[in-house]
Every structure is written in structure tokens, then in C-alpha cells.
Design an enzyme around this catalytic site. Structure first.
Site, PDB file in Angstrom:
ATOM      1  CG  HIS A  13       0.904   4.417  18.037  1.00 16.21           C
ATOM      2  ND1 HIS A  13      -0.385   3.575  18.651  1.00 16.21           N
ATOM      3  CD2 HIS A  13       0.224   3.923  16.300  1.00 16.21           C
ATOM      4  CE1 HIS A  13      -1.328   3.070  17.786  1.00 16.21           C
ATOM      5  NE2 HIS A  13      -0.785   3.341  16.339  1.00 16.21           N
ATOM      6  CG  HIS A  15       1.428   2.249  11.823  1.00 14.96           C
ATOM      7  ND1 HIS A  15       1.027   1.083  12.266  1.00 14.96           N
ATOM      8  CD2 HIS A  15       1.176   3.498  12.651  1.00 14.96           C
ATOM      9  CE1 HIS A  15       0.012   0.744  13.219  1.00 14.96           C
ATOM     10  NE2 HIS A  15      -0.126   2.392  13.517  1.00 14.96           N
ATOM     11  CG  ASN A  41      -0.730  -1.878  11.320  1.00 19.27           C
ATOM     12  OD1 ASN A  41       0.533  -1.875  11.589  1.00 19.27           O
ATOM     13  ND2 ASN A  41      -1.098  -2.000  10.360  1.00 19.27           N
ATOM     14  CE  LYS A  99      -2.713  -1.046  18.714  1.00 20.47           C
ATOM     15  NZ  LYS A  99      -2.174  -0.296  17.838  1.00 20.47           N
ATOM     16  CG  HIS A 136      -7.497   0.407  16.795  1.00 18.26           C
ATOM     17  ND1 HIS A 136      -7.066   0.985  16.286  1.00 18.26           N
ATOM     18  CD2 HIS A 136      -8.375   0.296  16.728  1.00 18.26           C
ATOM     19  CE1 HIS A 136      -7.417   1.847  15.084  1.00 18.26           C
ATOM     20  NE2 HIS A 136      -8.667   1.207  15.714  1.00 18.26           N
ATOM     21  CG  HIS A 174      -4.555   5.751  18.131  1.00 20.30           C
ATOM     22  ND1 HIS A 174      -6.020   5.093  18.216  1.00 20.30           N
ATOM     23  CD2 HIS A 174      -4.289   4.573  17.490  1.00 20.30           C
ATOM     24  CE1 HIS A 174      -5.679   3.266  17.555  1.00 20.30           C
ATOM     25  NE2 HIS A 174      -4.691   3.529  17.335  1.00 20.30           N
ATOM     26  CG  ASP A 247      -1.881   5.769  14.749  1.00 25.12           C
ATOM     27  OD1 ASP A 247      -1.409   4.736  14.546  1.00 25.12           O
ATOM     28  OD2 ASP A 247      -2.950   5.792  14.462  1.00 25.12           O
ATOM     29  CB  ALA A 263      -8.043   4.496   8.106  1.00 22.35           C
TER      30      ALA A 263
END
Ligand code: NCD
Ligand code: ZN
Length: 344
Positions: A13, A15, A41, A99, A136, A174, A247, A263
Site C-alpha cells: 500500500h 502512494h 487516487n 481499491k 479504505h 491500514h 500507506d 492527511a
């Protein structure tokens, strides 16, 4: 044990963002991990296998010479995702999962699914094809307290979902609460969870006592210490349902240190050392390899890595700041603090 050698870990996971951000994020992650699930995302999100292949090419263009890195791609589930796209995932060499972000749950989730019951036709295909659904796991209703959103998701969304699709392959991403850990333990082998370094090392006191620390702010939000303890227990238990997913989520210093801060914690540069620190703190460094390098690959049905990395118990201080984008900075997780492990 002052030196440990592990099969090279994977990050299930992460980004990486897009464009200029890749100059920072791809080398940082590729130096640590052999493979990583690249979260979709982006703005706009990665919604089709074709878009995922194009994104993968952009990521690959930033892998430093001499480093082998295999980005695993994931599609972003929207209200418009078609059941046929699931078959394309199944046939794809690079895309491994889809996802689901409940609309509005986190960074760039506006195009997420508005009501999971509306997309059951796609989920039926996921179950049939055994394509993993990554979740999520937070409800988004305005009236639900931010600290209760994960637990409410288990009761209101996940339980009914698994009743309807008992063989669905699913990763609760997560996880942050004892309830989520317990939930995963109670399910069959088709249900697993990732755990981040920040949720193993910190709790909400670290974020809120003595002043607000925006660099500890991520979603799902850090919870109380009892939850941190449960996460440490399950992560270090040797149970293959729990595996590594950082994450790591980059946001520039300005976007974090802001009246409305974003966040996400940026852990990529020292992720495996942060996990080593957490495992060692509870006397379980011997359990790191399963969690970091074996269980995720097994769950995804991918071959285990064969090369190894070595960690030594030697102090290192995490940089206070790193270059990011064009002239901006990014503050890594636990910046300026000293940890006990170092990757050699
Ligand atoms: C992630 C991001 O910034 O993309 N942020 C975060 O706090 N974890 C999104 C996510 O995974 O929720
Ligand atoms: Zn994420």
C-alpha cells in the site's frame, strides 16, 4: 540480534502520486521494496487497466538505474466501474486489485463509491474471478465521530458485504483498531489486512499532546494506545493475515503545516527500519520477515522475492526535511528523530 537478513520486503500500500512527485517518491520506495502496490487516487484517478498501464510506465521511468522495482497497479473503484473491467484486471500482467474508497473518506476520494450496494454487480465479478478488493474501511457520514469511523464500517458495510460474498478476496487497508484486527482474525483466509508503521509506533497522544503535530495526521486517524498495542500484537504474531502496507502518502510541508492540513505520513525513505523499530520494541524482530516479505506475496498469489536485504541495529537519524516537487519540501515520518535500525 544486531544484524538481520530478510527476503526483500514488498509494500502492499503506497502512494507515489504523479508528475514531478515521482522524482522523489519512486527512488525512495524502490530503494526499500522490491514491489509496491501503487495506489490509484491520482487526480483524475486511475480507473481502467489501460490508464494503470500508462501510470506504471510513468513510474518505471523514475526507477534509479541498477535497482529492480516492480510496481503493482490497482484500479480506483467508482460508481461507474463495469464488471468487464474485472476480467481485464484478471488478464493483466501488472494490475492486481481494485481499491474502494468510500466517497469523501480521504485524500482524492471524491470519485469513490457513493454506496457499496450500488456496485454489487462488480463485486460479484471480483469474487468470481478472485481479484482482490482493497478497502479504505471508514464510513463517511458527517455525524459519525472520526475515531469511530473504522469500527462503524466493520458493522455497517463489511459484515453485510462478506455475508453476501463470503469468498471475496479482500484486504482491509491500514487497520487502526482492535475491532478491525479482531474482525480480520474471525474471517477466513480470504480476508487480510495491511498495517502502517505509524499505527504500530504511535498513538493519538503522539499527535495531540503538547501541541498538534500535523505530520502524524493521516487517515484513518491514529487511535488510542490500547489499539496500538493490539496492532503490534497481531502484526508480530506470525499470522499471515497481517502484512506490510506503509500507506506512505506524500504531501508537501506547506500542505501539511497548514490551517487545513492534508492527511498522510511520508514514510517511504526509512519504512523498513521503522517497522524494525516497532517489532524490536516488543521483542519480535524475528517475526519481521513474514510480515514484511512473505505474507503479502502469498495473499496476492505472487512469487516470493528471492533477494535479501540486511538491517543492522545501529542508530540513524531521520532527515528533518527532503526536497519535493519544484522547490518544495517534504517532512518524512519521525523527522529529526533517531531510530535504532538501519538498512545497509
Ligand atoms: C492518503 C493519501 O494522502 O493519498 N492519506 C492518508 O492519510 N492515508 C490516502 C489514504 O490512503 O487514505
Ligand atoms: Zn493510502
Amino acid at each position: 540480534m544486531n544484524t538481520i537478513t530478510l527476503i526483500q520486503p514488498d509494500d502492499w500500500h503506497a502512494h507515489l502520486r504523479d508528475g514531478l512527485a515521482l522524482q522523489r517518491t519512486v527512488p525512495d520506495l524502490a530503494k526499500q521494496f522490491s514491489r509496491a502496490i501503487c495506489m490509484p487516487n491520482l487526480v483524475p484517478p486511475v480507473k481502467t487497466v489501460e490508464e494503470a498501464e500508462a501510470y506504471r510506465e510513468r513510474v518505471m521511468a523514475h526507477v534509479p538505474e541498477g535497482i529492480a522495482f516492480d510496481p503493482r497497479m490497482v484500479l480506483y473503484f467508482t460508481d461507474q466501474t463495469s464488471p468487464e473491467e474485472v476480467k481485464k484486471i484478471k488478464e493483466s500482467a501488472h494490475v492486481n486489485a481494485i481499491k474502494l474508497y468510500p466517497a469523501g473518506a480521504t485524500t482524492n476520494s471524491d470519485n469513490g463509491v457513493s454506496d457499496i450496494r450500488k456496485v454489487y454487480a462488480v463485486i460479484e465479478q471480483l469474487e468470481e474471478q478472485q481479484v482482490p478488493l482493497l478497502l479504505h474501511g471508514e464510513v463517511t457520514h458527517h455525524h459519525v465521530d472520526i475515531f469511530d469511523r473504522e469500527k462503524r464500517f466493520l458493522d455497517e458495510v463489511l459484515s453485510p458485504l462478506l455475508q453476501q460474498f463470503p469468498n471475496l478476496k479482500l484486504v482491509l487497508e491500514h487497520i487502526t483498531t482492535s475491532e478491525a484486527a479482531q474482525f480480520v482474525l474471525e474471517q477466513g483466509r480470504n480476508v487480510a489486512a495491511t498495517i502502517t508503521p505509524q499505527h504500530l509506533l504511535f498513538n493519538r497522544n503522539d499527535m495531540l499532546v503538547g501541541g498538534v503535530k500535523p505530520h502524524f495526521y493521516c487517515l484513518p486517524i491514529l487511535k488510542r494506545q490500547t489499539h496500538q498495542q493490539t496492532l503490534l500484537e497481531v502484526a508480530t504474531s506470525g499470522n499471515p493475515k497481517f502484512f506490510l502496507g506503509t500507506d506512505s502518502a506524500p504531501h508537501s510541508k506547506n500542505a501539511k503545516e497548514n490551517a487545513c492540513g492534508c492527511a498522510g505520513c511520508y514514510s517511504a525513505p526509512t519504512a523498513i527500519e521503522l517497522y524494525a523499530q516497532a517489532f524490536d520494541q516488543v521483542g519480535r524482530i524475528d517475526r519481521l520477515e513474514g510480515f514484511a516479505s512473505l505474507f503479502g506475496a502469498d495473499f496476492y498469489g505472487l512469487p516470493r522475492n528471492t533477494n535479501t536485504i540486511t538491517l543492522v541495529k545501529e542508530e540513524q537519524t531521520i532527515p528533518t526535511s527532503l526536497d519535493y516537487l519544484d522547490g518544495e519540501q517534504i517532512i518524512p515520518l519521525y523527522a529529526g528523530k533517531t531510530i535504532q535500525w538501519r538498512k545497509v
